[in-house]
Motif scaffolding. Structure first.
Motif, mmCIF file in Angstrom:
data_model
loop_
_atom_site.group_PDB
_atom_site.id
_atom_site.type_symbol
_atom_site.label_atom_id
_atom_site.label_comp_id
_atom_site.label_asym_id
_atom_site.label_seq_id
_atom_site.Cartn_x
_atom_site.Cartn_y
_atom_site.Cartn_z
ATOM 1 N N ILE A 171 -3.393 11.838 0.916
ATOM 2 C CA ILE A 171 -2.278 12.713 1.286
ATOM 3 C C ILE A 171 -2.731 14.154 1.106
ATOM 4 N N TYR A 172 -2.083 15.059 1.823
ATOM 5 C CA TYR A 172 -2.431 16.475 1.767
ATOM 6 C C TYR A 172 -1.231 17.268 1.279
ATOM 7 N N LEU A 173 -1.500 18.179 0.340
ATOM 8 C CA LEU A 173 -0.448 18.941 -0.322
ATOM 9 C C LEU A 173 -0.684 20.434 -0.174
ATOM 10 N N ILE A 174 0.411 21.188 -0.122
ATOM 11 C CA ILE A 174 0.398 22.630 -0.332
ATOM 12 C C ILE A 174 1.257 22.831 -1.565
ATOM 13 N N GLY A 175 0.627 23.185 -2.683
ATOM 14 C CA GLY A 175 1.338 23.224 -3.959
ATOM 15 C C GLY A 175 1.700 21.803 -4.356
ATOM 16 N N THR A 176 2.990 21.513 -4.425
ATOM 17 C CA THR A 176 3.431 20.143 -4.729
ATOM 18 C C THR A 176 4.107 19.477 -3.535
ATOM 19 N N GLU A 177 4.174 20.163 -2.409
ATOM 20 C CA GLU A 177 4.839 19.624 -1.217
ATOM 21 C C GLU A 177 3.846 18.823 -0.372
ATOM 22 N N ILE A 178 4.206 17.588 -0.069
ATOM 23 C CA ILE A 178 3.368 16.748 0.791
ATOM 24 C C ILE A 178 3.571 17.188 2.234
ATOM 25 N N ILE A 179 2.467 17.509 2.918
ATOM 26 C CA ILE A 179 2.561 17.945 4.311
ATOM 27 C C ILE A 179 2.046 16.898 5.289
ATOM 28 N N GLY A 180 1.479 15.800 4.786
ATOM 29 C CA GLY A 180 0.996 14.746 5.669
ATOM 30 C C GLY A 180 -0.026 13.860 4.986
ATOM 31 N N CYS A 181 -0.543 12.929 5.772
ATOM 32 C CA CYS A 181 -1.559 11.997 5.277
ATOM 33 C C CYS A 181 -2.758 12.027 6.217
ATOM 34 N N ASP A 182 -3.701 11.130 5.977
ATOM 35 C CA ASP A 182 -4.878 11.079 6.831
ATOM 36 C C ASP A 182 -4.549 10.665 8.265
ATOM 37 N N MET A 183 -3.343 10.136 8.488
ATOM 38 C CA MET A 183 -2.938 9.732 9.836
ATOM 39 C C MET A 183 -2.192 10.853 10.584
ATOM 40 N N ARG B 290 0.852 -1.184 0.000
ATOM 41 C CA ARG B 290 0.000 0.000 0.000
ATOM 42 C C ARG B 290 0.890 1.237 0.000
ATOM 43 N N PRO B 291 0.380 2.359 -0.502
ATOM 44 C CA PRO B 291 1.191 3.578 -0.474
ATOM 45 C C PRO B 291 1.464 4.025 0.953
ATOM 46 N N ARG B 292 2.642 4.600 1.166
ATOM 47 C CA ARG B 292 3.046 5.081 2.486
ATOM 48 C C ARG B 292 3.297 6.572 2.427
ATOM 49 N N CYS B 293 2.963 7.235 3.520
ATOM 50 C CA CYS B 293 3.178 8.671 3.639
ATOM 51 C C CYS B 293 4.672 8.942 3.769
ATOM 52 N N PRO B 294 5.237 9.846 2.954
ATOM 53 C CA PRO B 294 6.650 10.159 3.093
ATOM 54 C C PRO B 294 6.972 10.970 4.343
ATOM 55 N N VAL B 295 5.948 11.513 5.005
ATOM 56 C CA VAL B 295 6.176 12.307 6.217
ATOM 57 C C VAL B 295 6.281 11.404 7.440
ATOM 58 N N CYS B 296 5.283 10.525 7.634
ATOM 59 C CA CYS B 296 5.280 9.696 8.849
ATOM 60 C C CYS B 296 5.595 8.225 8.584
#
Length: 71
Positions: free
Chosen positions: A32-44, A19-25
């Motif tokens: 996943i949640y983005l500001i522009g193209t930067e990933i800032i987190g996931c649903d967790m 399964r896909p994994r969040c690069p943050v946690c």
């Protein structure tokens, strides 16, 4: 062991699908949640209170290669 119908059981069953994994946690994620193209987190790990006034967009982690880098 061979069954009555002649089919042999697989002694090495396939691994669970990845399964896909969040690069943050690093957790498996559904969104996943983005500001522009930067990933800032996931649903967790994403907390909406950490980014007030920002244009945060939700995205599908299956479509972002950064969430599938372990493959």
């Amino acid at each position: 062991m061979t069954s009555f119908w002649g089919h042999q059981d697989n002694p090495f069953p396939p691994d669970e699908p990845r399964r896909p994994r969040c690069p943050v946690c690093g957790e498996e994620c559904e969104a996943i949640y983005l500001i522009g193209t930067e990933i800032i987190g996931c649903d967790m790990c994403y907390n909406p209170g950490d980014f007030p006034g920002e244009d945060v967009q939700e995205d599908n982690p299956w479509e972002d290669s950064r969430c599938l880098e372990d493959y």
